[in-house]
Structure formats: structure tokens, C-alpha cells
Write a protein that holds these residues in place. Structure first.
Motif, PDB file in Angstrom:
ATOM      1  N   ILE A   7       0.848  -1.188   0.000  1.00  0.00           N
ATOM      2  CA  ILE A   7       0.000   0.000   0.000  1.00  0.00           C
ATOM      3  C   ILE A   7       0.884   1.237   0.000  1.00  0.00           C
ATOM      4  O   ILE A   7       1.771   1.373   0.846  1.00  0.00           O
ATOM      5  N   HIS A   8       0.627   2.131  -0.950  1.00  0.00           N
ATOM      6  CA  HIS A   8       1.361   3.393  -1.040  1.00  0.00           C
ATOM      7  C   HIS A   8       0.388   4.540  -0.820  1.00  0.00           C
ATOM      8  O   HIS A   8      -0.692   4.565  -1.399  1.00  0.00           O
ATOM      9  N   THR A  77      -1.060  10.931  -7.285  1.00  0.00           N
ATOM     10  CA  THR A  77       0.202  11.577  -7.650  1.00  0.00           C
ATOM     11  C   THR A  77       1.400  10.666  -7.411  1.00  0.00           C
ATOM     12  O   THR A  77       2.461  10.864  -8.010  1.00  0.00           O
ATOM     13  N   LEU A  78       1.253   9.668  -6.571  1.00  0.00           N
ATOM     14  CA  LEU A  78       2.365   8.756  -6.291  1.00  0.00           C
ATOM     15  C   LEU A  78       2.698   7.862  -7.485  1.00  0.00           C
ATOM     16  O   LEU A  78       3.788   7.287  -7.536  1.00  0.00           O
ATOM     17  N   LEU A  79       1.794   7.741  -8.443  1.00  0.00           N
ATOM     18  CA  LEU A  79       2.076   6.919  -9.622  1.00  0.00           C
ATOM     19  C   LEU A  79       3.203   7.503 -10.473  1.00  0.00           C
ATOM     20  O   LEU A  79       3.752   6.811 -11.324  1.00  0.00           O
ATOM     21  N   ARG A  80       3.559   8.763 -10.228  1.00  0.00           N
ATOM     22  CA  ARG A  80       4.692   9.366 -10.949  1.00  0.00           C
ATOM     23  C   ARG A  80       6.022   8.796 -10.479  1.00  0.00           C
ATOM     24  O   ARG A  80       7.023   8.901 -11.164  1.00  0.00           O
ATOM     25  N   ASP A  81       6.035   8.225  -9.281  1.00  0.00           N
ATOM     26  CA  ASP A  81       7.262   7.687  -8.698  1.00  0.00           C
ATOM     27  C   ASP A  81       7.433   6.232  -9.140  1.00  0.00           C
ATOM     28  O   ASP A  81       6.595   5.379  -8.835  1.00  0.00           O
ATOM     29  N   PRO A  82       8.499   5.910  -9.875  1.00  0.00           N
ATOM     30  CA  PRO A  82       8.689   4.542 -10.361  1.00  0.00           C
ATOM     31  C   PRO A  82       8.800   3.500  -9.250  1.00  0.00           C
ATOM     32  O   PRO A  82       8.542   2.317  -9.470  1.00  0.00           O
ATOM     33  N   VAL A  83       9.159   3.934  -8.038  1.00  0.00           N
ATOM     34  CA  VAL A  83       9.265   3.009  -6.905  1.00  0.00           C
ATOM     35  C   VAL A  83       7.909   2.367  -6.596  1.00  0.00           C
ATOM     36  O   VAL A  83       7.839   1.215  -6.178  1.00  0.00           O
ATOM     37  N   VAL A  84       6.835   3.109  -6.824  1.00  0.00           N
ATOM     38  CA  VAL A  84       5.500   2.607  -6.490  1.00  0.00           C
ATOM     39  C   VAL A  84       5.159   1.362  -7.306  1.00  0.00           C
ATOM     40  O   VAL A  84       4.640   0.384  -6.780  1.00  0.00           O
ATOM     41  N   LEU A 110      -0.267   7.160 -18.290  1.00  0.00           N
ATOM     42  CA  LEU A 110      -0.059   5.992 -17.439  1.00  0.00           C
ATOM     43  C   LEU A 110       0.161   4.754 -18.308  1.00  0.00           C
ATOM     44  O   LEU A 110      -0.577   4.517 -19.263  1.00  0.00           O
ATOM     45  N   VAL A 111       1.179   3.970 -17.977  1.00  0.00           N
ATOM     46  CA  VAL A 111       1.472   2.740 -18.711  1.00  0.00           C
ATOM     47  C   VAL A 111       0.896   1.560 -17.933  1.00  0.00           C
ATOM     48  O   VAL A 111       1.226   1.358 -16.766  1.00  0.00           O
ATOM     49  N   VAL A 112       0.032   0.812 -18.598  1.00  0.00           N
ATOM     50  CA  VAL A 112      -0.636  -0.330 -17.978  1.00  0.00           C
ATOM     51  C   VAL A 112      -0.231  -1.595 -18.721  1.00  0.00           C
ATOM     52  O   VAL A 112      -0.354  -1.663 -19.941  1.00  0.00           O
ATOM     53  N   GLY A 113       0.273  -2.584 -17.985  1.00  0.00           N
ATOM     54  CA  GLY A 113       0.642  -3.850 -18.608  1.00  0.00           C
ATOM     55  C   GLY A 113      -0.581  -4.551 -19.175  1.00  0.00           C
ATOM     56  O   GLY A 113      -1.671  -4.480 -18.599  1.00  0.00           O
ATOM     57  N   PRO A 114      -0.438  -5.257 -20.307  1.00  0.00           N
ATOM     58  CA  PRO A 114      -1.593  -5.868 -20.972  1.00  0.00           C
ATOM     59  C   PRO A 114      -2.305  -6.940 -20.144  1.00  0.00           C
ATOM     60  O   PRO A 114      -3.489  -7.184 -20.345  1.00  0.00           O
TER      61      PRO A 114
END
Length: 197
Positions: A7-8, A77-84, A110-114
Motif C-alpha cells: 500500500i502506497h 500523484t504517487l504513480l509518478r514515482d517509479p518506486v510505487v 499511465l502505462v498499464v501492462g496488458p
């Protein structure tokens, strides 16, 4: 059966409480669970991470979860951090607190895996309606229960009532309703299959 949840969120959003609620709900069902907080700077608004492991077997590992099965993002906004997003597998699940839909997020970059499952839920809005303020944690616990179908509504309600008992019955029951609303919303949203782009 096992589920590793990371959880972030930000300080003040109840990130650690959310992990604790998931673990207590799992205990209520006779499962093994552990909640693991991870703090950086402990102040309101600072990024905070917590994890929860759930299993039908005893849990031997006590290290932070580096490869979660499911991510909960309490602040968009935390989705901008690659660590998440680090460590999320190709078929991982993500629950995001936002009133924007997934197509809008993807259009915004936003990049979403298939093979990933993503669900957006307006946890802050739901929380404002029932609690009078934007504290998304119990809504997101309900969303996780709906996404995984692992934790029963009764177990989640028991965990919430136990955690919030000291704040009064009215607050505890409002949080139970919040989790139930979020669970129902997620189950309705995902009834047609996985939510993907």
C-alpha cells in the motif's frame, strides 16, 4: 493460497491502518497474516508504504514486500514515482484512489501492462460522503476485499469495528459502510471481467 499487498499513500491517509485492517480481517477468517509498516519521514503528506501478507500457511518471511500481487495506491500523484510500481508482476492487480477512469489515466500517460488488472475507485469522495473528510483507507480495504474475493464482508467489518471501537460506534459503523460501499462498487465494476486497457 497467498496474497502479498503493498500500500502506497501519504501520511495522514491511514496507510498503516489499512495494512492492519487487512491482516486482522484475514485472522478473523482463520488465515495467517502480517502487517508491515515502512516509514520514511513521519509527517502528514510524506510518502508512506505499508504491506500485508496473507496466506493459508504460516508466514516465515518478515521482510518488506518487493514483488506484490496487489498494489493499493491511495494518492494518484504517487504513480509518478517509479518506486510505487516496482516489482509488480505482468499479471499484477492495482487499485487506485481516484475519481478518474482508467482510460483517462492511460490517455494522460499511465502505462498499464496488458495482463494487469486495474481498478479506479473514488475512495476520497466516498469517504467525504460518509465520514465528512477524505480518509480513503477503509474504502480501499473494502475495494481489496472486492477485487480478491479473499476476505468476507463480515471479517472486514469485524476488523474495522475492533480498530475504531475507541472512536465511538457511529464512526466505526460509518467506516464499515464505507468499506461495504467500496467493495460493492468494485464488484459491480469488475463483474464483466478484468478491468484493463
Amino acid at each position: 493460497m497467498k496474497l502479498d499487498v503493498r500500500i502506497h499513500g501519504r501520511g495522514g491517509q491511514g496507510v498503516v491502518t489499512a495494512a492492519e485492517l487487512l491482516s486482522v480481517a484475514a485472522f478473523e477468517q482463520g488465515l495467517h497474516a502480517q502487517a508491515l509498516p515502512s516509514f520514511g519521514s513521519e509527517r502528514t503528506g510524506a510518502p508512506v508504504t505499508a504491506s500485508c501478507r496473507i496466506s493459508d500457511l504460516p508466514i516465515r518471511s518478515h521482510d518488506p514486500i518487493s514483488q506484490p500481487d496487489l498494489l493499493v495506491v491511495q494518492d494518484l500523484t504517487l504513480l509518478r514515482d517509479p518506486v510505487v510500481m516496482a516489482g509488480l508482476p505482468e499479471d499484477g492487480t492495482v487499485v487506485v484512489n481516484t475519481n478518474r477512469d482508467l482510460a483517462d489515466l492511460v490517455h494522460g500517460g499511465l502505462v498499464v501492462g496488458p495482463a494487469q488488472r486495474w481498478v479506479t475507485i473514488p475512495a476520497n469522495d466516498l469517504s467525504r460522503q460518509l465520514l465528512g473528510r477524505p480518509v480513503p483507507n477503509t474504502a480501499l480495504v473494502g475495494a481489496v476485499a472486492g477485487m480478491t474475493d479473499l476476505l468476507s464482508p463480515e471479517a472486514v467489518a469485524t476488523a474495522i469495528r475492533r480498530r475504531f471501537a475507541g472512536l465511538g460506534e457511529e464512526i466505526a459503523e460509518a467506516n464499515v459502510r464505507l468499506a461495504e460501499q467500496a467493495r460493492d462498487l468494485v464488484m459491480t465494476t469488475t463483474a464483466g471481467g478484468d478491468v484493463r486497457c
